[in-house]
Write a protein that holds these residues in place. Structure first.
Motif, PDB file in Angstrom:
ATOM      1  N   SER A 130      24.912 -16.379   3.990  1.00 28.43           N
ATOM      2  CA  SER A 130      23.734 -15.599   4.387  1.00 28.43           C
ATOM      3  C   SER A 130      23.538 -14.378   3.495  1.00 28.43           C
ATOM      4  O   SER A 130      22.403 -13.924   3.299  1.00 28.43           O
ATOM      5  CB  SER A 130      23.832 -15.177   5.857  1.00 28.43           C
ATOM      6  N   SER A 131      24.614 -13.859   2.931  1.00 26.33           N
ATOM      7  CA  SER A 131      24.471 -12.738   1.989  1.00 26.33           C
ATOM      8  C   SER A 131      23.745 -13.190   0.729  1.00 26.33           C
ATOM      9  O   SER A 131      22.895 -12.461   0.197  1.00 26.33           O
ATOM     10  CB  SER A 131      25.845 -12.165   1.632  1.00 26.33           C
ATOM     11  N   GLN A 132      24.076 -14.397   0.263  1.00 25.04           N
ATOM     12  CA  GLN A 132      23.371 -14.950  -0.906  1.00 25.04           C
ATOM     13  C   GLN A 132      21.902 -15.195  -0.565  1.00 25.04           C
ATOM     14  O   GLN A 132      21.002 -14.863  -1.348  1.00 25.04           O
ATOM     15  CB  GLN A 132      24.035 -16.253  -1.349  1.00 25.04           C
ATOM     16  N   GLN A 133      21.651 -15.753   0.613  1.00 21.67           N
ATOM     17  CA  GLN A 133      20.273 -16.013   1.040  1.00 21.67           C
ATOM     18  C   GLN A 133      19.499 -14.702   1.224  1.00 21.67           C
ATOM     19  O   GLN A 133      18.317 -14.623   0.864  1.00 21.67           O
ATOM     20  CB  GLN A 133      20.282 -16.809   2.352  1.00 21.67           C
ATOM     21  N   SER A 134      20.173 -13.686   1.752  1.00 29.19           N
ATOM     22  CA  SER A 134      19.521 -12.386   1.930  1.00 29.19           C
ATOM     23  C   SER A 134      19.112 -11.798   0.593  1.00 29.19           C
ATOM     24  O   SER A 134      18.019 -11.236   0.442  1.00 29.19           O
ATOM     25  CB  SER A 134      20.462 -11.420   2.667  1.00 29.19           C
ATOM     26  N   LEU A 135      20.004 -11.922  -0.385  1.00 32.65           N
ATOM     27  CA  LEU A 135      19.687 -11.433  -1.726  1.00 32.65           C
ATOM     28  C   LEU A 135      18.486 -12.176  -2.304  1.00 32.65           C
ATOM     29  O   LEU A 135      17.572 -11.560  -2.876  1.00 32.65           O
ATOM     30  CB  LEU A 135      20.898 -11.592  -2.646  1.00 32.65           C
ATOM     31  N   GLU A 136      18.467 -13.487  -2.149  1.00 29.24           N
ATOM     32  CA  GLU A 136      17.350 -14.273  -2.681  1.00 29.24           C
ATOM     33  C   GLU A 136      16.029 -13.856  -2.032  1.00 29.24           C
ATOM     34  O   GLU A 136      14.998 -13.738  -2.707  1.00 29.24           O
ATOM     35  CB  GLU A 136      17.622 -15.767  -2.447  1.00 29.24           C
ATOM     36  N   LEU A 137      16.063 -13.612  -0.726  1.00 30.16           N
ATOM     37  CA  LEU A 137      14.848 -13.163  -0.037  1.00 30.16           C
ATOM     38  C   LEU A 137      14.448 -11.765  -0.491  1.00 30.16           C
ATOM     39  O   LEU A 137      13.259 -11.467  -0.658  1.00 30.16           O
ATOM     40  CB  LEU A 137      15.068 -13.178   1.479  1.00 30.16           C
TER      41      LEU A 137
END
Length: 261
Positions: free
Chosen positions: A45-52
């Motif tokens: 989710s940290s990777q996904q948060s960064l992408e968002l």
């Protein structure tokens, strides 16, 4: 709305927001919420948060929530450091201790928490903190490190609040404060938070303010509802909403090094 707001905590990677990110951020902007901090709770989710955050010109955190501490590996520091190398990542977390649900063993929670605090200290980044029913251990461990940060979604007692403030932490207030029943104790404590340490956040999609009317059909919280929290907090301080909006925005920029303080 004549003032702008910053939402200091949104779980935008939660499945309830799937395929809705653009619309959620658009509605937030229309409600005067110009920036949001997208929370990471594990490596994925940290990777996904960064992408968002990159896609929507927002900010994010990178960390492992105490619920997910049991999933942390020996690669944790390297994984978080790689994420933190991106300018959109402005804090290590969500990290901390949760003795309310104990989804991860307490000794594992403490170990993973210490590892993230050490990394934040090394990288000179603020920490984004979570604590439930664990304030004694949390305070003890925090004193082992030289870190600054935010106690996210504070719902504790006056003794814990005083000690968190004494450590220099900022305090995040959510829609919990809009609930005259379970939030009554928090309502009493909010005015004792110095204005220069106050942040407001939705913690969306959770903790929808009880003061929202009419309630959305989905019963889902989102950043566009932050003004309801701002209004309640302003009433508790007996100040104009514009003052709370200005100070919390200023505080967000200060603690996360987005402007000089």
């Amino acid at each position: 709305m004549s003032h702008t707001l910053v939402d200091a905590g949104v779980n935008l990677t939660n499945h309830q927001f799937d395929e809705q990110h653009h619309d959620v951020i658009t509605r937030a902007s229309e409600a005067g919420v110009t920036s949001i901090l997208i929370i990471g709770c594990d490596i994925t989710s940290s990777q996904q948060s960064l992408e968002l955050a990159i896609k929507h010109l927002q900010y994010s955190t990178a960390g492992v929530h105490p619920h997910d501490a049991k999933s942390a590996t020996s690669e944790l520091e390297a994984q978080l450091t790689a994420l933190a190398n991106n300018e959109q990542v402005i804090a290590i977390g969500e990290c901390g201790l949760d003795y309310n649900r104990d989804f991860s063993p307490r000794d594992v929670q403490r170990n993973v928490f210490r590892r993230q605090l050490a990394l934040a200290e090394k990288l000179d980044l603020p920490v984004y903190l979570h604590e439930r029913d664990a304030s004694d251990d949390m305070l003890s461990i925090l004193k082992e490190f030289n870190v600054r940060g935010v106690l996210h979604c504070f719902t504790g007692n006056s003794a814990a609040l005083k000690q968190y403030l004494d450590l220099g932490l900022y305090i995040g207030i959510t829609g919990w404060v809009c609930d005259e029943r379970r939030g009554s104790e928090l309502q009493k404590l909010v005015p004792s938070i110095p204005l220069n340490r106050l942040l407001i956040e939705t913690d969306a999609p959770f903790l929808i303010p009880r003061t929202v009317s009419p309630k959305p059909k989905s019963r889902k919280n989102e950043p566009s509802l932050l003004p309801y929290i701002c209004k309640t907090v302003a009433q508790l301080y007996q100040m104009d909403e514009e003052v709370i909006a200005h100070r919390t925005t200023q505080n967000f920029n200060c603690i996360f090094d987005l402007e000089s303080c």
